[in-house]
Design a protein around this motif. Sequence first.
Motif, PDB file in Angstrom:
ATOM      1  N   UNK A  13       0.846  -1.193   0.000  1.00  0.00           N
ATOM      2  CA  UNK A  13       0.000   0.000   0.000  1.00  0.00           C
ATOM      3  C   UNK A  13       0.883   1.246   0.000  1.00  0.00           C
ATOM      4  N   UNK A  14       0.280   2.374  -0.332  1.00  0.00           N
ATOM      5  CA  UNK A  14       1.011   3.633  -0.291  1.00  0.00           C
ATOM      6  C   UNK A  14       1.501   3.934   1.120  1.00  0.00           C
ATOM      7  N   UNK A  15       0.710   3.581   2.116  1.00  0.00           N
ATOM      8  CA  UNK A  15       1.117   3.829   3.500  1.00  0.00           C
ATOM      9  C   UNK A  15       2.386   3.046   3.827  1.00  0.00           C
ATOM     10  N   UNK A  16       2.462   1.789   3.426  1.00  0.00           N
ATOM     11  CA  UNK A  16       3.670   0.980   3.666  1.00  0.00           C
ATOM     12  C   UNK A  16       4.858   1.547   2.897  1.00  0.00           C
ATOM     13  N   UNK A  17       4.613   1.918   1.656  1.00  0.00           N
ATOM     14  CA  UNK A  17       5.687   2.476   0.824  1.00  0.00           C
ATOM     15  C   UNK A  17       6.236   3.744   1.467  1.00  0.00           C
ATOM     16  N   UNK A  18       5.346   4.651   1.875  1.00  0.00           N
ATOM     17  CA  UNK A  18       5.777   5.916   2.477  1.00  0.00           C
ATOM     18  C   UNK A  18       6.582   5.677   3.755  1.00  0.00           C
ATOM     19  N   UNK A  19       6.073   4.828   4.643  1.00  0.00           N
ATOM     20  CA  UNK A  19       6.731   4.594   5.927  1.00  0.00           C
ATOM     21  C   UNK A  19       8.102   3.955   5.728  1.00  0.00           C
ATOM     22  N   UNK A  20       8.197   3.008   4.817  1.00  0.00           N
ATOM     23  CA  UNK A  20       9.470   2.326   4.578  1.00  0.00           C
ATOM     24  C   UNK A  20      10.461   3.251   3.892  1.00  0.00           C
ATOM     25  N   UNK A  21       9.994   4.040   2.941  1.00  0.00           N
ATOM     26  CA  UNK A  21      10.873   4.982   2.250  1.00  0.00           C
ATOM     27  C   UNK A  21      11.411   6.033   3.211  1.00  0.00           C
ATOM     28  N   UNK A  41      13.404  -3.776   1.024  1.00  0.00           N
ATOM     29  CA  UNK A  41      12.909  -3.507   2.375  1.00  0.00           C
ATOM     30  C   UNK A  41      11.437  -3.897   2.521  1.00  0.00           C
ATOM     31  N   UNK A  42      10.688  -3.758   1.441  1.00  0.00           N
ATOM     32  CA  UNK A  42       9.260  -4.097   1.466  1.00  0.00           C
ATOM     33  C   UNK A  42       9.010  -5.576   1.188  1.00  0.00           C
ATOM     34  N   UNK A  43      10.038  -6.267   0.664  1.00  0.00           N
ATOM     35  CA  UNK A  43       9.867  -7.671   0.311  1.00  0.00           C
ATOM     36  C   UNK A  43       9.068  -7.872  -0.958  1.00  0.00           C
ATOM     37  N   UNK A  44       9.215  -6.928  -1.906  1.00  0.00           N
ATOM     38  CA  UNK A  44       8.476  -7.025  -3.167  1.00  0.00           C
ATOM     39  C   UNK A  44       9.422  -6.752  -4.336  1.00  0.00           C
ATOM     40  N   UNK A  45       8.983  -7.116  -5.520  1.00  0.00           N
ATOM     41  CA  UNK A  45       9.708  -6.750  -6.729  1.00  0.00           C
ATOM     42  C   UNK A  45       9.656  -5.217  -6.858  1.00  0.00           C
ATOM     43  N   UNK A  46      10.793  -4.547  -7.065  1.00  0.00           N
ATOM     44  CA  UNK A  46      10.783  -3.077  -7.196  1.00  0.00           C
ATOM     45  C   UNK A  46       9.783  -2.573  -8.220  1.00  0.00           C
ATOM     46  N   UNK A  47       9.533  -3.360  -9.262  1.00  0.00           N
ATOM     47  CA  UNK A  47       8.589  -2.910 -10.288  1.00  0.00           C
ATOM     48  C   UNK A  47       7.175  -2.754  -9.730  1.00  0.00           C
ATOM     49  N   UNK A  48       6.863  -3.486  -8.658  1.00  0.00           N
ATOM     50  CA  UNK A  48       5.524  -3.386  -8.074  1.00  0.00           C
ATOM     51  C   UNK A  48       5.276  -2.000  -7.494  1.00  0.00           C
ATOM     52  N   UNK A  49       6.342  -1.348  -7.069  1.00  0.00           N
ATOM     53  CA  UNK A  49       6.196  -0.019  -6.466  1.00  0.00           C
ATOM     54  C   UNK A  49       5.672   0.982  -7.487  1.00  0.00           C
ATOM     55  N   UNK A  50       6.043   0.785  -8.750  1.00  0.00           N
ATOM     56  CA  UNK A  50       5.634   1.723  -9.798  1.00  0.00           C
ATOM     57  C   UNK A  50       4.132   1.690 -10.068  1.00  0.00           C
ATOM     58  N   UNK A  51       3.442   0.695  -9.548  1.00  0.00           N
ATOM     59  CA  UNK A  51       1.976   0.690  -9.653  1.00  0.00           C
ATOM     60  C   UNK A  51       1.354   1.705  -8.700  1.00  0.00           C
ATOM     61  N   UNK A  52       2.163   2.202  -7.747  1.00  0.00           N
ATOM     62  CA  UNK A  52       1.655   3.135  -6.735  1.00  0.00           C
ATOM     63  C   UNK A  52       2.248   4.535  -6.864  1.00  0.00           C
ATOM     64  N   UNK A  53       3.503   4.624  -7.248  1.00  0.00           N
ATOM     65  CA  UNK A  53       4.159   5.919  -7.462  1.00  0.00           C
ATOM     66  C   UNK A  53       4.938   5.858  -8.773  1.00  0.00           C
ATOM     67  N   UNK A  54       4.930   6.931  -9.568  1.00  0.00           N
ATOM     68  CA  UNK A  54       5.545   6.871 -10.897  1.00  0.00           C
ATOM     69  C   UNK A  54       7.065   6.831 -10.888  1.00  0.00           C
ATOM     70  N   UNK A  55       7.706   7.446  -9.867  1.00  0.00           N
ATOM     71  CA  UNK A  55       9.171   7.501  -9.851  1.00  0.00           C
ATOM     72  C   UNK A  55       9.650   7.926  -8.467  1.00  0.00           C
ATOM     73  N   UNK A  56      10.968   7.924  -8.302  1.00  0.00           N
ATOM     74  CA  UNK A  56      11.563   8.267  -7.011  1.00  0.00           C
ATOM     75  C   UNK A  56      11.264   9.717  -6.634  1.00  0.00           C
ATOM     76  N   UNK A  57      11.284  10.628  -7.604  1.00  0.00           N
ATOM     77  CA  UNK A  57      11.022  12.039  -7.307  1.00  0.00           C
ATOM     78  C   UNK A  57       9.621  12.232  -6.756  1.00  0.00           C
ATOM     79  N   UNK A  58       8.660  11.571  -7.368  1.00  0.00           N
ATOM     80  CA  UNK A  58       7.283  11.676  -6.880  1.00  0.00           C
ATOM     81  C   UNK A  58       7.172  11.108  -5.470  1.00  0.00           C
TER      82      UNK A  58
END
Length: 213
Positions: A13-21, A41-58
């Motif tokens: 989830x975005x909440x998990x992504x935000x807290x871990x980042x 750190x999240x235990x997921x394929x990095x590509x899965x993160x892009x389904x929630x945020x477009x890039x590192x800057x965002x």
Amino acid sequence: MATHTPRAREPLTLARIDATALALVDEGGIAALSMRRLGTALGVDPMAIYHHVPNKQALFHRLVRAVFADMPVPDPTGPWADRVRGWALAYRDVVAAHPALVLTIVVDQEAVAIATSAATEELHRALAAAGLPPEDVELCADVVVDHVNGAVLACAPGPGGDPPDAALARHLADAYAAGLEVVLAGIATRIPGDRPAGRPRELTRGPRRRGRP
């Protein structure tokens, strides 16, 4: 024969992504934040993160917005100077909790705008409550922000990543509080009717600076 049902993976989830980042940035600075490390750190394929945020800057901008939106709001019924003090000390607490994130903001103009819109609304309200005219509200808000950002730079970790030692940290805290009182005293001289007799009001506001939150 007993069977074991695999434990369901915690949803991404975005909440998990935000807290871990944010934890990665707090621990290792902005350089430690990459989609690969975040995925590990999240235990997921990095590509899965892009389904929630477009890039590192965002993602970085999301963290800035979240951190500053969570700043405590001073009592809006108190005296204007107490409200400004409360705001400035709350800002300094954000710096102490997330120094790497805050230091990165000063070189990212979009992050500056995000932090400013999220964090300074109450500061402007407090200064307006003092009776300052609108143009002075903007000017004095910039002065307060410049003061608190001086604390950002002073509290920054050294070249080896170590924070100031205890004695220096106490000195910086005392200097921050004393400097804030000087700033507040200066603001008070600009309030119509509160200026010392014979002291003219001068408005020498240059181009508005937004190089920091």
